[in-house]
Design a protein around this motif. Sequence first.
Motif, mmCIF file in Angstrom:
data_model
loop_
_atom_site.group_PDB
_atom_site.id
_atom_site.type_symbol
_atom_site.label_atom_id
_atom_site.label_comp_id
_atom_site.label_asym_id
_atom_site.label_seq_id
_atom_site.Cartn_x
_atom_site.Cartn_y
_atom_site.Cartn_z
ATOM 1 N N SER A 390 0.764 -1.128 0.036
ATOM 2 C CA SER A 390 0.165 -0.024 0.139
ATOM 3 C C SER A 390 0.943 1.339 0.018
ATOM 4 O O SER A 390 0.584 2.233 -0.561
ATOM 5 C CB SER A 390 -0.879 0.043 1.274
ATOM 6 O OG SER A 390 -0.297 0.163 2.343
ATOM 7 N N ASP A 391 2.013 0.939 0.642
ATOM 8 C CA ASP A 391 2.634 2.225 0.727
ATOM 9 C C ASP A 391 4.277 2.239 0.682
ATOM 10 O O ASP A 391 5.286 3.310 0.625
ATOM 11 C CB ASP A 391 2.446 3.276 2.239
ATOM 12 C CG ASP A 391 2.802 2.177 3.269
ATOM 13 O OD1 ASP A 391 3.240 1.149 3.131
ATOM 14 O OD2 ASP A 391 2.646 2.608 4.388
ATOM 15 N N HIS A 392 4.680 1.025 0.345
ATOM 16 C CA HIS A 392 6.061 0.568 0.065
ATOM 17 C C HIS A 392 6.699 0.860 1.342
ATOM 18 O O HIS A 392 8.046 0.696 1.366
ATOM 19 C CB HIS A 392 6.565 1.614 -1.004
ATOM 20 C CG HIS A 392 6.197 1.312 -2.268
ATOM 21 N ND1 HIS A 392 6.533 1.911 -3.553
ATOM 22 C CD2 HIS A 392 5.085 0.484 -3.043
ATOM 23 C CE1 HIS A 392 6.014 1.728 -4.613
ATOM 24 N NE2 HIS A 392 5.028 0.505 -4.099
ATOM 25 N N ALA A 393 6.394 0.885 2.371
ATOM 26 C CA ALA A 393 7.159 0.845 3.949
ATOM 27 C C ALA A 393 7.831 -0.482 3.912
ATOM 28 O O ALA A 393 7.177 -1.669 3.658
ATOM 29 C CB ALA A 393 6.050 0.801 5.031
ATOM 30 N N VAL A 394 9.074 -0.669 4.281
ATOM 31 C CA VAL A 394 10.241 -1.588 4.412
ATOM 32 C C VAL A 394 9.726 -2.103 5.969
ATOM 33 O O VAL A 394 9.830 -1.558 6.935
ATOM 34 C CB VAL A 394 11.316 -1.558 4.437
ATOM 35 C CG1 VAL A 394 12.229 -2.503 4.662
ATOM 36 C CG2 VAL A 394 11.683 -0.966 2.836
ATOM 37 N N VAL A 395 9.089 -3.160 6.193
ATOM 38 C CA VAL A 395 8.847 -3.830 7.168
ATOM 39 C C VAL A 395 9.713 -5.154 7.781
ATOM 40 O O VAL A 395 9.525 -5.624 8.918
ATOM 41 C CB VAL A 395 7.130 -4.283 7.331
ATOM 42 C CG1 VAL A 395 6.382 -3.104 7.054
ATOM 43 C CG2 VAL A 395 6.868 -5.241 6.481
ATOM 44 N N CYS A 420 10.667 3.807 3.460
ATOM 45 C CA CYS A 420 10.037 3.042 2.564
ATOM 46 C C CYS A 420 11.173 2.510 1.501
ATOM 47 O O CYS A 420 12.213 3.048 1.488
ATOM 48 C CB CYS A 420 9.139 3.989 1.916
ATOM 49 S SG CYS A 420 9.491 5.442 1.024
ATOM 50 N N LEU A 421 10.751 2.051 0.382
ATOM 51 C CA LEU A 421 11.611 1.418 -0.990
ATOM 52 C C LEU A 421 12.115 2.577 -1.296
ATOM 53 O O LEU A 421 13.508 2.554 -1.577
ATOM 54 C CB LEU A 421 10.782 0.541 -1.695
ATOM 55 C CG LEU A 421 9.929 -0.673 -1.174
ATOM 56 C CD1 LEU A 421 9.301 -1.195 -2.478
ATOM 57 C CD2 LEU A 421 11.267 -1.795 -0.946
ATOM 58 N N GLU A 422 11.437 3.395 -1.619
ATOM 59 C CA GLU A 422 12.088 4.834 -2.291
ATOM 60 C C GLU A 422 12.925 5.416 -1.476
ATOM 61 O O GLU A 422 14.296 5.866 -2.162
ATOM 62 C CB GLU A 422 10.991 5.868 -2.615
ATOM 63 C CG GLU A 422 9.937 5.578 -3.525
ATOM 64 C CD GLU A 422 8.943 4.623 -3.208
ATOM 65 O OE1 GLU A 422 7.997 4.098 -4.042
ATOM 66 O OE2 GLU A 422 8.828 4.161 -2.034
ATOM 67 N N ASP A 423 13.036 5.616 0.009
ATOM 68 C CA ASP A 423 13.961 6.141 0.815
ATOM 69 C C ASP A 423 15.484 5.377 0.420
ATOM 70 O O ASP A 423 16.514 6.168 0.314
ATOM 71 C CB ASP A 423 13.689 6.027 1.976
ATOM 72 C CG ASP A 423 12.329 6.916 2.583
ATOM 73 O OD1 ASP A 423 12.385 7.939 1.981
ATOM 74 O OD2 ASP A 423 11.573 6.411 3.292
ATOM 75 N N ILE A 424 15.217 4.073 0.449
ATOM 76 C CA ILE A 424 16.505 3.251 0.644
ATOM 77 C C ILE A 424 17.046 3.223 -0.792
ATOM 78 O O ILE A 424 18.526 3.385 -1.084
ATOM 79 C CB ILE A 424 16.216 1.864 1.130
ATOM 80 C CG1 ILE A 424 15.863 1.863 2.733
ATOM 81 C CG2 ILE A 424 17.733 1.165 0.923
ATOM 82 C CD1 ILE A 424 15.521 0.628 3.325
#
Length: 452
Positions: A390-395, A420-424
């Motif tokens: 839903s939000d690409h958060a890395v869990v 999130c994926l975009e951050d990394i």
Amino acid sequence: MSDIVCKLLIIGAGPGGYVCAIRAGQLGIDTVVVDEGKPGGTCLNVGCIPSKALIHAADEFHKVSTVSDGPLGISTSNPIIDISKTIAWKDGIVNRLNSGVTGLMKKAGARFVSGQARFVDGKTVEVKHNGETRTIRAEHIVIASGSAPVELPSLPFGGPILSSTETLSLTDIPDSLAVVGAGYIGLELGTVFAKLGTRVTLVEAEDAILPLYDKALTRPVARRLDALGVSVMTGTRAQGFDNGMLKTDQGDVAAEKILVTVGRRPRTVGIGIEELALTQDGPFIRIDKYCQSSMRGIYAIGDVTGEPMLAHRAMAQGEMVAEHVAGHSVEWDKRAIPAVCFTDPEIVTCGALPDEIQGTKSTEFPLSANGRAMTTEREEGFIRVVWRESDHAVVGIQAVGTGLSEMSAAFSLAIEMGSCLEDIGSTVHAHPTHSEGLQEACLRALGHALHI
């Protein structure tokens, strides 16, 4: 021996206890720590630190022993290892760290008392040492007494039957070793002795090694064990030892020594917690978000509170408890605690596993596509991210590969800070390093990996 009155009493000077003492001292809390052993507990004295020292020594010896067979153009002949010298080096490291922990507690103003503690009531503890008894009364008490190896009735410790504690101090390399239990302790120490030339057999009652981990993570470890000549017997139960033979339900195994690593139990017997009638979860002490037990003024941290039994979890709990006693507004709300198996190759896990949380997906990047892995001749393994659609958060982040334990901080930091994926994926990672695999896994999840 004179009695003592203090604000905070800590039973146990392991990672949780001594960190709690140091932080409490820094906050101006009158603190006393009691332990019958040396400061540092199991981890420093007979666990994490000495085992990693022996893992390093075994790795170096194995490299020298096998480098002539590789493509690097290096030739050696007849390497030997003086294991007694290795053990002395390991003990020197432990002694230095013992002194360091003692000095840090003293610097913070915490007092260390040697002896065995036992509760009299919720505010009072008796400490016995060298035949003498003293009483300590405290406003707050922290139970940080740690854990001990589980003993099998059919394989009681003694003689050739060893716990991890005795195994870490062997001054002779056994010709053969049977390891009962293929969890992380059994695999770490079994691999050490396999690299030193011992004929090692792993005996595991479950159907796979490292049964708490998914097979994708354990598969490279299993291949490495096979390459090292380690025999693996899964779905096999040990039944006893007689005349140099480990008896199992799948046949006998010849073994000079038996290492039993079937788990650890909380070390609460003998400290009198029955005097307190604490609420428990099985053998463990139940705690709330402040690490408080069911009895006001009594805290518990570390292995006595259950899984995960990790030194860094105990440390974080100890620090938080000291701040709570000091009146700070804190609570235990960690999103992710990293765990590392120092096997060969290493396994790192942090946060959620694939399919553990609904609405998540997972993506892997193989180290065979990583330049740094290629230059170290160890390309097996991968880095995996678990992310919310839903939000690409890395869990969750998991990895298996040589030297990846040092990436555990990056994994936990990413999850703890809600990346999130975009951050990394947009963070610049140094080249050539293994860490690029984390960035590439995120880019692959986004549909545009660069190197695969």
